[in-house]
Design an enzyme around this catalytic site. Structure first.
Site, PDB file in Angstrom:
ATOM      1  CG  HIS A   1      -0.389   5.846   9.424  1.00 23.77           C
ATOM      2  ND1 HIS A   1      -1.695   5.550   9.150  1.00 23.77           N
ATOM      3  CD2 HIS A   1      -0.264   7.184   9.218  1.00 23.77           C
ATOM      4  CE1 HIS A   1      -2.342   6.638   8.800  1.00 23.77           C
ATOM      5  NE2 HIS A   1      -1.511   7.654   8.841  1.00 23.77           N
TER       6      HIS A   1
ATOM      7  CG  HIS B   1      -5.960  10.916  13.295  1.00 20.86           C
ATOM      8  ND1 HIS B   1      -6.337  10.290  12.121  1.00 20.86           N
ATOM      9  CD2 HIS B   1      -6.944  10.658  14.193  1.00 20.86           C
ATOM     10  CE1 HIS B   1      -7.478   9.664  12.311  1.00 20.86           C
ATOM     11  NE2 HIS B   1      -7.874   9.874  13.553  1.00 20.86           N
TER      12      HIS B   1
ATOM     13  CD  GLU C   1      -2.470  11.672   8.746  1.00 21.30           C
ATOM     14  OE1 GLU C   1      -3.537  11.065   9.000  1.00 21.30           O
ATOM     15  OE2 GLU C   1      -1.438  11.092   8.374  1.00 21.30           O
TER      16      GLU C   1
ATOM     17  CG  HIS D   1      -4.332   7.721  12.642  1.00 23.31           C
ATOM     18  ND1 HIS D   1      -3.171   8.363  13.010  1.00 23.31           N
ATOM     19  CD2 HIS D   1      -4.473   7.989  11.323  1.00 23.31           C
ATOM     20  CE1 HIS D   1      -2.648   9.001  11.982  1.00 23.31           C
ATOM     21  NE2 HIS D   1      -3.413   8.771  10.940  1.00 23.31           N
TER      22      HIS D   1
ATOM     23  CE1 TYR E   1      -9.876   7.464   3.671  1.00 22.40           C
ATOM     24  CE2 TYR E   1      -9.889   7.030   6.026  1.00 22.40           C
ATOM     25  CZ  TYR E   1      -9.206   7.221   4.851  1.00 22.40           C
ATOM     26  OH  TYR E   1      -7.832   7.180   4.845  1.00 22.40           O
TER      27      TYR E   1
ATOM     28  CG  HIS F   1      -1.954   1.008   1.283  1.00 24.22           C
ATOM     29  ND1 HIS F   1      -3.280   0.706   1.496  1.00 24.22           N
ATOM     30  CD2 HIS F   1      -1.911   2.350   1.124  1.00 24.22           C
ATOM     31  CE1 HIS F   1      -3.994   1.814   1.479  1.00 24.22           C
ATOM     32  NE2 HIS F   1      -3.181   2.828   1.259  1.00 24.22           N
TER      33      HIS F   1
END
Length: 441
Positions: free
Chosen positions: A337, A370, A343, A376, A352, A294
């Site tokens: 991560h 975050h 963010e 998160h 989402y 990813h």
């Protein structure tokens, strides 16, 4: 909704291309030939330069436009202080930065007659507006078109509609922004927001730092992400109104007002690159893996405001646009991560893919924060589903989310920290992530 405004918005013409030197005239012959400020500008107009960067910045970074207007901007009375409403500005010193993960429901509806400026509500931000560093996150909810005119000397405004179309009447001409578009108003440009529907709701990133630009593509090559040709600047249009017009100016965090005897949206012709624009997020050319793993979310960057450290943005604008997922043996939703960047994420429509649909938690018009190094990622339902899914080519087109990502922590305003629409149990989405570790021996 104004039927005439909707008809006007649908019939707008635009110039194409990001960061290019554009020119436009609403009346033939209004642009001077070969000179920016001739002794007498054509048609009895006044020549005026609007600078978005210092005169001496490198040519590749310099932003300025020449305006040929009916009256010069200097022809105005004194400004006086007026109330700031729910608008707040950096430095944000009334709270301390919060390491907790936070999420809000949509902004509650305002009173009838609330225009775009009165409907702005500041969530938080960072930096120092007097030093032209940092950014602020605002939300807006408006129920009426503006009759006054607004400009922001503190920064450029990236407007992200979530509900309701907007007709933006700017000094340079008209822009039409619907949900799924973003509109940018450069620092100092005057504009008025007219609603195309009964009400309008969305998000605003106020960027105090270097103007947004397209990110460098590096190994991606010459093509991909946001294409310069898809950004649309307005064709010149002007107002000749004589009569009382309130003009509101945001300066060093406070609102100031003056009563003009004419409309300041009186630019008949212009040329330059310090211009407003609109961009359709569905034109974003998504880059992704075609093998495994990813990629980092930086591949979704639409615009970036560079800082004094190469590659470390004052603020990035990131969109999670419709795309295909084809990675083999890959956990496809956003991974768990912790990030040095902070963010703020909003949702324009749908769901989402890191949060279970229908949970009622992360919904259009809401948002999550975050801050740096807060852990998160997907909730339990999403993790369980994605870990067990049969991996086939998968089209993601049922949601449109975005992110304001910034190098500094976002400090909340007291109104955001105490808001009734702040969700009290956001942490619960990660409860129930069970231990699956099984040692081989």
């Amino acid at each position: 909704m104004s039927r005439d405004a909707r008809k006007t918005a649908e019939g707008l013409a635009y110039l194409s291309g990001f960061g290019n030197e554009h020119s436009s005239e609403a009346v033939a012959g209004a642009l001077p030939e070969g000179r920016n400020s001739p002794q007498r500008a054509p048609l009895g107009l006044y020549a005026e330069q609007l600078s978005g960067t210092a005169f001496t910045e490198p040519r590749a970074h310099n932003r300025r436009s020449w305006l040929y207007r009916i009256r010069p901007s200097a022809a105005h009375p004194a400004f006086t202080r007026t109330g700031n409403g729910a608008i707040r500005t950096a430095p944000f010193t009334q709270s301390v930065p919060d390491p907790n993960r936070l999420r809000w429901d949509p902004l509650p509806g305002p009173e009838s007659g609330t225009d775009f400026v009165a409907g702005l509500w500041t969530l938080g931000g960072n930096g120092d507006v007097t030093q032209r560093t940092g950014m602020a996150v605002h939300l807006y909810h408006a129920t009426a078109s503006m009759e006054r005119v607004f400009s922001d000397a503190d920064g450029e405004l990236l407007i992200v509609p979530e509900r309701g179309g907007l007709l933006l009447r700017t000094e340079f001409g008209l822009l039409h922004a619907e949900p799924g578009h973003v509109a940018l108003i450069p620092r100092g440009v005057r504009f008025r927001v007219e609603l195309l529907d009964e009400d309008a709701r969305g998000y605003v990133c106020e960027n105090y730092g270097a103007p947004f630009q397209l990110p460098d593509l590096g190994p991606i090559g010459a093509n991909g992400l946001a294409n310069a040709r898809d950004f649309r600047a307005p064709v010149a249009a002007y107002e000749e109104d004589e009569g009382r017009v309130e003009v509101v100016n945001k300066f060093c965090g406070n609102l100031w007002t003056a009563e003009y005897d004419h409309s300041p949206l009186d630019v008949v012709a212009w040329h330059g690159n310090h211009v407003p624009y609109v961009y359709d997020l569905r034109r974003f050319n998504v880059i992704g893996t075609i093998s495994y793993d990813h990629p980092d979310p930086s591949i979704f960057t639409v615009l970036t405001s560079p800082s004094d450290t190469p590659g470390l943005a004052g603020v990035d604008f990131v969109v999670f646009a419709p795309r295909w997922l084809v990675g083999e043996d890959t956990f496809r939703p956003p991974y768990f991560h912790r990030n040095v960047m902070s963010e703020y994420m909003g949702l324009i429509e749908g769901a989402y893919d890191a949060k279970a649909a229908g949970s009622g938690g992360f919904v259009p018009g809401g948002g999550s924060l975050h801050n740096m190094m807060s852990a998160h990622g997907p909730d339990r339902a999403t993790f369980d589903r994605a870990s067990a899914a049969e991996l086939r080519p998968q089209r993601i087109d049922d949601g449109l989310a975005f992110m304001f990502e910034t190098r500094w922590p976002v400090t909340l305003t007291p109104q955001a920290a105490r808001a009734e629409h702040l969700q009290p149990r956001y942490d619960d989405v990660w409860q129930g992530l069970e231990r699956h570790f099984r040692p081989l021996h």
